[in-house]
Scaffold this motif. Structure first.
Motif, short mmCIF file in Angstrom:
data_model
loop_
_atom_site.label_atom_id
_atom_site.label_comp_id
_atom_site.label_asym_id
_atom_site.label_seq_id
_atom_site.Cartn_x
_atom_site.Cartn_y
_atom_site.Cartn_z
N ASP A 4 0.59 -1.40 -0.77
CA ASP A 4 0.13 0.02 0.63
C ASP A 4 0.98 1.18 0.32
N PRO A 5 0.64 2.03 -0.11
CA PRO A 5 1.22 3.52 -1.12
C PRO A 5 1.95 3.71 0.48
N SER A 6 1.34 3.34 1.87
CA SER A 6 2.07 4.05 3.35
C SER A 6 3.68 3.31 2.89
N LYS A 7 3.59 2.70 2.31
CA LYS A 7 5.41 1.90 1.95
C LYS A 7 6.33 2.99 1.07
N VAL A 8 7.07 3.40 1.38
CA VAL A 8 7.56 4.61 0.32
C VAL A 8 8.38 4.07 -0.43
N ASP A 9 8.52 2.31 -0.40
CA ASP A 9 9.44 1.66 -1.52
C ASP A 9 8.26 1.62 -2.79
N ARG A 10 7.40 1.82 -2.77
CA ARG A 10 6.10 2.44 -3.93
C ARG A 10 6.08 3.89 -3.83
N SER A 11 5.10 4.64 -2.71
CA SER A 11 4.77 5.86 -3.10
C SER A 11 6.05 6.89 -3.75
N ALA A 12 6.89 6.99 -2.88
CA ALA A 12 8.46 7.45 -3.09
C ALA A 12 8.70 7.76 -4.27
N ALA A 13 8.83 6.60 -4.69
CA ALA A 13 10.03 6.08 -5.90
C ALA A 13 8.60 6.51 -6.55
N TYR A 14 7.09 6.33 -6.90
CA TYR A 14 6.53 7.53 -7.71
C TYR A 14 6.92 8.22 -8.15
N TYR A 15 6.81 9.40 -6.45
CA TYR A 15 7.06 10.75 -6.66
C TYR A 15 8.40 11.17 -7.04
N GLU B 119 17.66 23.32 -5.24
CA GLU B 119 16.14 24.57 -4.20
C GLU B 119 15.02 24.55 -5.68
N ILE B 120 15.22 24.57 -6.89
CA ILE B 120 13.88 24.27 -7.06
C ILE B 120 12.80 23.03 -7.10
N ILE B 121 13.79 21.54 -6.53
CA ILE B 121 13.39 20.61 -5.69
C ILE B 121 12.32 20.86 -4.74
N ASN B 122 13.70 21.37 -3.76
CA ASN B 122 12.57 21.90 -2.53
C ASN B 122 11.52 22.94 -2.37
N LYS B 123 11.46 24.12 -3.86
CA LYS B 123 10.29 24.94 -3.81
C LYS B 123 9.24 24.45 -4.24
N VAL B 124 9.43 23.38 -5.55
CA VAL B 124 8.12 23.49 -5.53
C VAL B 124 7.39 21.72 -5.34
N PHE B 125 8.26 21.65 -4.92
CA PHE B 125 7.98 19.11 -4.88
C PHE B 125 7.58 19.05 -3.28
N ASP B 126 6.67 18.69 -2.41
CA ASP B 126 6.91 17.76 -0.99
C ASP B 126 6.65 16.67 -1.62
N ALA B 127 7.73 15.81 -0.63
CA ALA B 127 7.70 14.55 -0.73
C ALA B 127 7.54 13.79 0.20
#
Length: 386
Positions: free
Chosen positions: A268-279, A329-337
């Motif tokens: 399930d997406p609580s597992k960052v193996d999956r959800s964070a790889a997608y992000y 800098e762009i990553i930290n501004k635009v994305f929420d991981a």
């Protein structure tokens, strides 16, 4: 002395490959659980051998699921419907050993404020994008996926006579010159006992290999290898055991990028193996599409129970048009991981897609699936930051 060539190879497997059978069953179970209980926690894995399937893992849910029936439906859809295949949805013995998820894990991933939800495990994840194809994916894996996908479609339609479900492809691209060329295509396709070998191989070359290569506007004068041992009758779980999560390079970038420590399917997406790889893929694809670099790999790392990534790292393979500092800098501004933010943004607990569909022919660069992590909806925002 012959000229040194710059070659790179990727492989894919069909939905009938033993490992992919297990991936699809694991994700079909995940789909069924989330359909009834979007807050469930699932970590499901399968093992397959000759006419036997073992389902195991940890599930915390209020849903009432018939795990064995789901498994039989997947096996039937793939095409394992004859005893002679050594794996038949009607007669396969299935053992279910699923039990409840650990309370220790669940403590770290539950929070009323979704932005404070912690990662379901520690780990490292990678995302990658390249501008060498329309889908911002490496060419070798794109072509390899399409070969087995087309072959499977032709098998199921009845046009590819004598073919059985288990197939593999391998594609070598020559990057020496400015324009890439296909050097070699290899396919191993399981088949009936009594096929006409010459006719069978000719069909693969003329109806699968050449049309697929042409669809990428690439050369069709490549070296051809088909069933190099001469025969491939015994396949599927009878010929080789299957296991969930064993085809992680096939699932991702075909080796063009690194892969994290965990697989995707059955989680399930609580597992960052999956959800964070997608992000991470989402981040890399939008950044490359915005012109930040021609190739970009992003690494995310997490601690169990913690929401913010422990680290974010990038590699541009000397193709960057901006400094690493500017890109970060762009990553930290635009994305929420944060895991909760990822799950919310992509609606991963109430998906518009089926996880089962991602378990065959790759999780990335899928024009046939409307996957949220493949959207290019951050490009303009990124450009404003440049």
């Amino acid at each position: 002395m012959s000229e040194e060539r710059i070659l790179f190879t990727s492989e894919s497997v069909s939905e009938g490959h033993p490992d992919k059978i297990c991936d699809q069953i694991s994700d079909a179970i995940l789909d069924a659980v989330l359909k009834e209980d979007k807050d469930a926690f699932v970590a499901c894995e399968c093992y397959a051998t000759e006419n036997f399937l073992l389902i195991g893992g940890e599930v915390k849910t209020s849903a009432k699921i018939d795990y064995k029936e789901i498994a039989r439906r997947v096996i039937k859809d793939i095409g394992y419907d004859k005893d002679e295949y050594g794996f038949n949805y009607k007669t396969v013995k299935i053992k279910n050993l699923i039990h409840t998820q650990s309370h220790d894990i669940r403590r770290g991933v539950k929070n009323k404020n979704y932005l404070k939800i912690g990662a379901g495990d520690q780990g490292i994840m990678f995302g990658y994008a390249s501008n060498e194809s329309e889908g911002y994916m490496p060419l070798p894996i794109c072509i390899a996926h399409k070969l087995v996908r087309v072959a499977t479609q032709l098998r199921k339609s009845g046009e590819f006579k004598g073919a059985r479900p288990d197939m593999k492809s391998q594609v070598t691209i020559d990057y020496t010159d400015e324009e890439p060329r296909i050097k070699t295509i290899l396919m191993s396709v399981q088949h009936d006992e009594d096929i006409d070998e010459k006719e069978f191989k000719n069909f693969i070359k003329e109806k699968i290999m050449k049309p697929v290569a042409a669809s990428f506007h690439l050369n069709t004068d490549f070296e051809v290898l088909i069933n190099p041992t001469g025969r491939f009758v015994i396949g599927g779980p009878k010929g080789d055991t299957g296991l969930t999560g064993r085809k992680i390079i096939v699932d991702t970038y075909g080796g063009s990028s690194r892969h994290g420590g965990g697989a995707f399917s059955g989680k399930d997406p609580s597992k960052v193996d999956r959800s964070a790889a997608y992000y991470a893929r989402y981040m890399a694809k939008n950044l490359v599409a915005a012109g930040v670099a021609d190739r970009l790999e992003i690494q995310l790392s997490y601690a169990i129970g913690k929401s913010y990534p422990l680290s974010i790292s990038i590699s541009t393979f000397k193709t960057s048009h901006y400094s690493d500092e500017k890109i970060l800098e762009i990553i930290n501004k635009v994305f929420d991981a944060r895991p909760g933010a990822i799950i919310h943004a992509f609606k991963l607990r109430e998906p518009s897609f089926k996880y089962e569909d991602t378990a065959r022919y790759g999780h990335f660069g899928r024009p046939d699936l409307d996957l949220p992590w493949e959207k290019l909806d951050k490009v303009e925002e990124i450009k404003k930051c440049l």
